[in-house]
Design an enzyme around this catalytic site. Sequence first.
Site, short mmCIF file in Angstrom:
data_model
loop_
_atom_site.label_atom_id
_atom_site.label_comp_id
_atom_site.label_asym_id
_atom_site.label_seq_id
_atom_site.Cartn_x
_atom_site.Cartn_y
_atom_site.Cartn_z
N ASN A 1 33.64 32.35 0.96
CA ASN A 1 33.46 32.60 2.40
C ASN A 1 33.66 31.25 3.08
OD1 ASN A 1 32.59 33.13 4.96
ND2 ASN A 1 30.60 33.97 4.36
N LYS B 1 30.91 28.86 1.48
CA LYS B 1 29.94 29.44 0.54
C LYS B 1 30.74 30.08 -0.58
CE LYS B 1 26.64 30.69 4.10
NZ LYS B 1 26.43 31.75 5.05
N ARG C 1 36.32 36.39 1.99
CA ARG C 1 35.82 37.08 3.18
C ARG C 1 36.71 36.69 4.36
NH1 ARG C 1 30.55 35.93 6.85
NH2 ARG C 1 30.75 37.80 8.09
N HIS D 1 30.37 42.76 10.42
CA HIS D 1 29.37 43.04 9.37
C HIS D 1 29.72 44.29 8.58
CE1 HIS D 1 26.12 41.05 12.13
NE2 HIS D 1 26.55 40.17 11.23
N GLY E 1 20.28 40.06 11.10
CA GLY E 1 20.21 38.68 10.60
C GLY E 1 20.25 37.76 11.80
N ASN E 2 20.88 36.57 11.67
CA ASN E 2 21.08 35.74 12.86
C ASN E 2 22.01 36.46 13.84
OD1 ASN E 2 19.54 33.36 12.58
ND2 ASN E 2 20.88 32.78 10.87
N GLY E 3 23.09 37.02 13.27
CA GLY E 3 23.88 37.98 14.03
C GLY E 3 23.28 39.35 13.73
N ARG F 1 22.94 34.93 20.58
CA ARG F 1 23.90 35.70 21.39
C ARG F 1 23.16 36.74 22.22
NH1 ARG F 1 27.18 37.26 16.32
NH2 ARG F 1 27.72 35.21 15.56
N ASP G 1 14.78 31.46 15.41
CA ASP G 1 14.35 31.88 14.07
C ASP G 1 13.16 32.84 14.22
OD1 ASP G 1 12.81 31.82 11.53
OD2 ASP G 1 14.41 30.44 10.95
N GLY H 1 18.23 39.34 6.96
CA GLY H 1 17.02 38.52 7.01
C GLY H 1 15.85 39.14 7.75
N GLY I 1 15.76 42.40 9.11
CA GLY I 1 15.59 43.80 8.69
C GLY I 1 14.85 43.93 7.37
N GLU I 2 15.10 42.98 6.45
CA GLU I 2 14.48 43.07 5.12
C GLU I 2 13.08 42.48 5.08
OE1 GLU I 2 17.16 41.25 2.22
OE2 GLU I 2 18.84 42.19 3.26
N GLU J 1 26.55 41.04 0.57
CA GLU J 1 27.96 41.10 0.99
C GLU J 1 28.88 40.51 -0.07
OE1 GLU J 1 26.29 39.52 4.70
OE2 GLU J 1 28.06 40.36 5.67
P1 ADP Z 1 22.58 35.19 8.59
O1 ADP Z 1 23.07 36.12 9.64
O2 ADP Z 1 22.75 33.74 8.93
O3 ADP Z 1 23.01 35.55 7.16
P2 ADP Z 1 19.97 36.08 7.69
O4 ADP Z 1 20.38 37.44 7.29
O5 ADP Z 1 19.57 35.14 6.61
O6 ADP Z 1 21.01 35.38 8.64
O7 ADP Z 1 18.74 36.25 8.70
C1 ADP Z 1 18.16 35.16 9.33
C2 ADP Z 1 17.00 35.65 10.15
O8 ADP Z 1 16.04 36.29 9.29
C3 ADP Z 1 16.25 34.52 10.85
O9 ADP Z 1 15.91 34.90 12.17
C4 ADP Z 1 14.98 34.41 10.02
O10 ADP Z 1 13.91 33.94 10.77
C5 ADP Z 1 14.75 35.86 9.64
N1 ADP Z 1 13.80 35.96 8.53
C6 ADP Z 1 13.96 35.58 7.25
N2 ADP Z 1 12.82 35.78 6.55
C7 ADP Z 1 11.91 36.27 7.43
C8 ADP Z 1 10.54 36.69 7.33
N3 ADP Z 1 9.87 36.62 6.20
N4 ADP Z 1 9.94 37.18 8.45
C9 ADP Z 1 10.61 37.24 9.61
N5 ADP Z 1 11.89 36.88 9.77
C10 ADP Z 1 12.53 36.41 8.69
#
Ligand code: ADP
Length: 401
Positions: free
Chosen positions: A7, A14, A93, A182, A212-214, A243, A284, A332, A334-335, A386
């Site tokens: 990627n 990555k 990717r 995505h 995630g961030n997005g 965003r 974050d 991030g 969602g999980e 992914e």
């Molecule tokens: P990217 O889109 O860069 O791959 P990720 O899927 O890693 O991003 O998601 C990043 C987001 O997930 C950040 O906002 C981070 O704070 C959030 N996150 C990660 N772990 C936790 C957690 N335990 N509780 C709440 N938010 C989390």
Amino acid sequence: MKILVINCGSSSIKYELFNMEEHTVLTSGVLERIGESNSKLKHKWRTVGSRLDEKIYEQKIKDHQQAFDLIHRAMRESKVMKDLSELAAVGHRVVHGGEAFKQPALIDDTVLEGVRKVTPLAPLHNPANLTGIEIAMKIMPNIPHVAVFDTAFHQTIPEYAFRYALPEDLYQSHGVRRYGFHGTSHYYVAKQAAHHLNESLHSLNLITLHLGNGASAAAIRQGECMDTSMGLTPLEGLIMGTRSGDIDPAIPFYLAKQTHLSFADIDNLLNKQSGLKGICGYNDMREIHLQAQNGNSSAQLAIEMYCYRIKKYLGAYCAVLGRVDAIVFTAGIGENADFIREKVCDGLDGLGICLDTEKNQWLGSDCTDISTAGSPVKILVVPTDEEWEIAQQTLSLVVSG
Ligand code: ADP
């Protein structure tokens, strides 16, 4: 059989190397800050006995060629492979495949030209993806290289959902339409959800939420994407880390008039200074949650707005699909963020979406059902992967020829 997934971004690369039969990661790494004086490669590899080792390389990396050379060196030093010829294929990717790429593609000159053609639609991402492909193909010329597109899964969206209500010429001549992103993640978690529910993906209607961030949502009917929240670019839709997601399209003109910001400034404002960061100063979610718990009212508002926007899309996609079998949370936030899942699902019992608040707090590392036993719509948390999905798609293309 070994497959390497790459990627390549504008300032980072990555990579992950998979043993496909065993579904294990043999080595992975992230090289950041290409072009800066403090570039850093974090390289991990599995040693005998499945221990994970890590080495950090810190040195100035002036360009992508040097970056690939360093990754190659790290792989040799960690002895993960005797020779690059052990690779069955390389999966890349690629962010934007436009309308041309509905499936992964075995890379040749025509594919490279096709990716180049849609570069105006992803000016930050596609050039970096192309650079990565070209360098990797030079280093590994006798191995098949496959492009896997973020947009491909959304190519089943019907025209009434992918077109904007703008003059037709903008679509015909400039490709102005919804593409969505995505896609690899939405498809992967949809398949995992079907597996968990012991059903065929083709018999299920799903709403997948990649947070995630997005962030983006997708409405999936019997395995085909019907709509998604990101549009021509990844700016549309849900509120994200930096965003804005959906806004009144007149806001940029209003800002240009009132504040004399340039187009570039407004672009930067909407993509890098808005979203959660714009509302409360943090992007974050862990920090925002902490701030909210400590009484920071902007952080509390950011969480309210974030969940409200997701709720609106859930409602819309329930209407799009008519019947929903499951909602899937991934990435991030969602999980990991139980408080977000709880707030999003709060008050949706009327739509058959009933969250079990206890199950929501105690998750394993695998796919987990967090809905109540009698919930008509299942609510699942599915870890996304992914890179593994790219490796699998690469493998099937190479095997099927
Ligand atoms: P990217 O889109 O860069 O791959 P990720 O899927 O890693 O991003 O998601 C990043 C987001 O997930 C950040 O906002 C981070 O704070 C959030 N996150 C990660 N772990 C936790 C957690 N335990 N509780 C709440 N938010 C989390």
